[in-house]
Design a protein around this motif. Structure first.
Motif, mmCIF file in Angstrom:
data_model
loop_
_atom_site.group_PDB
_atom_site.id
_atom_site.type_symbol
_atom_site.label_atom_id
_atom_site.label_comp_id
_atom_site.label_asym_id
_atom_site.label_seq_id
_atom_site.Cartn_x
_atom_site.Cartn_y
_atom_site.Cartn_z
ATOM 1 N N SER A 1 -7.629 -3.714 -2.574
ATOM 2 C CA SER A 1 -8.032 -3.016 -1.354
ATOM 3 C C SER A 1 -9.408 -3.485 -0.900
ATOM 4 O O SER A 1 -10.330 -3.578 -1.701
ATOM 5 C CB SER A 1 -8.086 -1.506 -1.606
ATOM 6 N N ALA B 1 2.397 -2.590 -7.174
ATOM 7 C CA ALA B 1 1.595 -2.332 -5.974
ATOM 8 C C ALA B 1 0.570 -1.241 -6.242
ATOM 9 O O ALA B 1 -0.583 -1.350 -5.831
ATOM 10 C CB ALA B 1 2.490 -1.930 -4.807
ATOM 11 N N LYS C 1 0.566 4.243 -1.147
ATOM 12 C CA LYS C 1 0.008 5.571 -0.873
ATOM 13 C C LYS C 1 -0.085 5.852 0.626
ATOM 14 O O LYS C 1 0.148 6.980 1.081
ATOM 15 C CB LYS C 1 -1.380 5.714 -1.511
ATOM 16 N N LYS C 2 -0.377 4.796 1.365
ATOM 17 C CA LYS C 2 -0.622 4.911 2.805
ATOM 18 C C LYS C 2 0.572 5.473 3.574
ATOM 19 O O LYS C 2 0.402 6.077 4.629
ATOM 20 C CB LYS C 2 -0.954 3.501 3.315
ATOM 21 N N SER D 1 -3.577 -2.020 -6.393
ATOM 22 C CA SER D 1 -4.190 -1.690 -5.104
ATOM 23 C C SER D 1 -5.689 -1.481 -5.240
ATOM 24 O O SER D 1 -6.444 -1.773 -4.325
ATOM 25 C CB SER D 1 -3.527 -0.461 -4.488
ATOM 26 N N GLU E 1 0.830 -1.211 0.000
ATOM 27 C CA GLU E 1 0.000 0.000 0.000
ATOM 28 C C GLU E 1 0.864 1.261 0.000
ATOM 29 O O GLU E 1 0.990 1.949 1.016
ATOM 30 C CB GLU E 1 -0.919 0.000 1.227
ATOM 31 N N LEU F 1 -7.173 4.520 -0.400
ATOM 32 C CA LEU F 1 -5.861 3.949 -0.718
ATOM 33 C C LEU F 1 -5.748 3.568 -2.194
ATOM 34 O O LEU F 1 -4.672 3.262 -2.669
ATOM 35 C CB LEU F 1 -5.596 2.715 0.147
ATOM 36 N N LYS F 2 -6.871 3.579 -2.896
ATOM 37 C CA LYS F 2 -6.827 3.237 -4.313
ATOM 38 C C LYS F 2 -6.200 4.383 -5.092
ATOM 39 O O LYS F 2 -6.532 5.539 -4.878
ATOM 40 C CB LYS F 2 -8.243 2.986 -4.843
ATOM 41 N N GLN G 1 -11.698 1.069 1.930
ATOM 42 C CA GLN G 1 -10.315 1.563 1.929
ATOM 43 C C GLN G 1 -10.076 2.346 0.647
ATOM 44 O O GLN G 1 -8.957 2.407 0.160
ATOM 45 C CB GLN G 1 -9.337 0.395 1.982
#
Ligand code: DX5
Ligand code: ZN
Length: 245
Positions: A110, A102, A82-83, A106, A80, A117-118, A114
């Protein structure tokens, strides 16, 4: 090609004395530190997270210019990407290099709820830039180089990466055998983008550097070859000469 940038991978440093080892490799002539972040999910291994990056940051002077000496090149082998952007910015990361695989998967993987986070590779690069870091995009051996044209040819500068990383081993572990089969990707990138920073990572050392340099790579990651050397300064100098010749 742009000048050589030598980035020792601290995966092969002494984890019990990491700050000193990082400071020493910079003193021995390294340009950047290549910081391998693994989550035990995107790759079958675990390393460390932001608190450790904060600690080593205090042992290495911040770069005084973009891509300058002391750049923390964080190779994010995480599911993930971006997280973790804001956390790694706070920790002292300068260049946040995520894996294409990744970012592009995602959206599919995901769980519901969530959705924040996409993200697409273009969006993620913009997000990294908006957070004040340089952006890199990495591809694994199984991934075609063609997937990178979309970001590299983006009309929006904010969506274009500052560096591309072509893995020359399957990510996850240091000390693996160099895969020359990945070099045509480097050649294709160099042909299209004469000024692009192209990084290679995995199995680089005195025995493989010439092939990588001839293909057009200029950012050289080396873990075991530098930290395992009797004379690391000599190996760093040799790698640099091979690229700049
Ligand atoms: C592997 C890491 C590499 C690794 C390279 O997944 O991304 O950075 O530390 O190690 P060497 O240079 O020993 O192959
Ligand atoms: Zn790496």
């Amino acid at each position: 090609a742009p000048p050589a940038i030598i980035a020792p991978s601290i995966l092969s440093a002494d984890f019990a004395d990491l700050g000193a080892d990082c400071a020493r490799t910079i003193k021995q002539g390294a340009d950047w530190l290549h910081v391998d972040i693994m989550d035990g999910h995107f790759v079958p291994n675990l390393t460390f997270g932001p608190p450790v990056v904060v600690k080593i940051r205090s042992h290495v002077d911040r770069p005084t210019q973009s891509l300058g000496k002391g750049t923390f090149d964080c190779h994010m082998m995480i599911a993930e990407p971006k997280k973790w952007v804001t956390e790694f910015k706070k920790a002292g990361c300068d260049l946040y290099c995520f894996h294409y695989e990744a970012a592009s998967s995602s959206a599919a993987s995901s769980p519901e709820g969530q959705s924040e986070l996409k993200t697409s590779p273009r969006e993620l690069i913009r997000y990294i830039h908006d957070n004040g870091m340089l952006a890199g995009i990495a591809i694994k051996p199984g991934t075609k180089v063609d997937v990178l044209w979309d970001v590299l040819d983006s009309p929006n500068e904010k969506e274009r990466p500052d560096m591309v990383l072509v893995m020359t081993v399957e990510p996850g572990f240091g000390g693996q055998k160099f895969m020359a089969s990945e070099l045509p990707k480097v050649e294709a990138l160099r042909q299209r983008y004469p000024d692009l920073n192209i990084e290679v990572d995995g199995g680089l050392g005195p025995g493989t550097i010439d092939q990588a340099a001839d293909a057009g790579a200029n950012v050289i990651v080396a873990g075991s070859a530098v930290f395992g050397a009797k004379d690391p300064a000599e190996v760093i100098a040799l790698l640099r000469e091979a690229v700049d010749k």
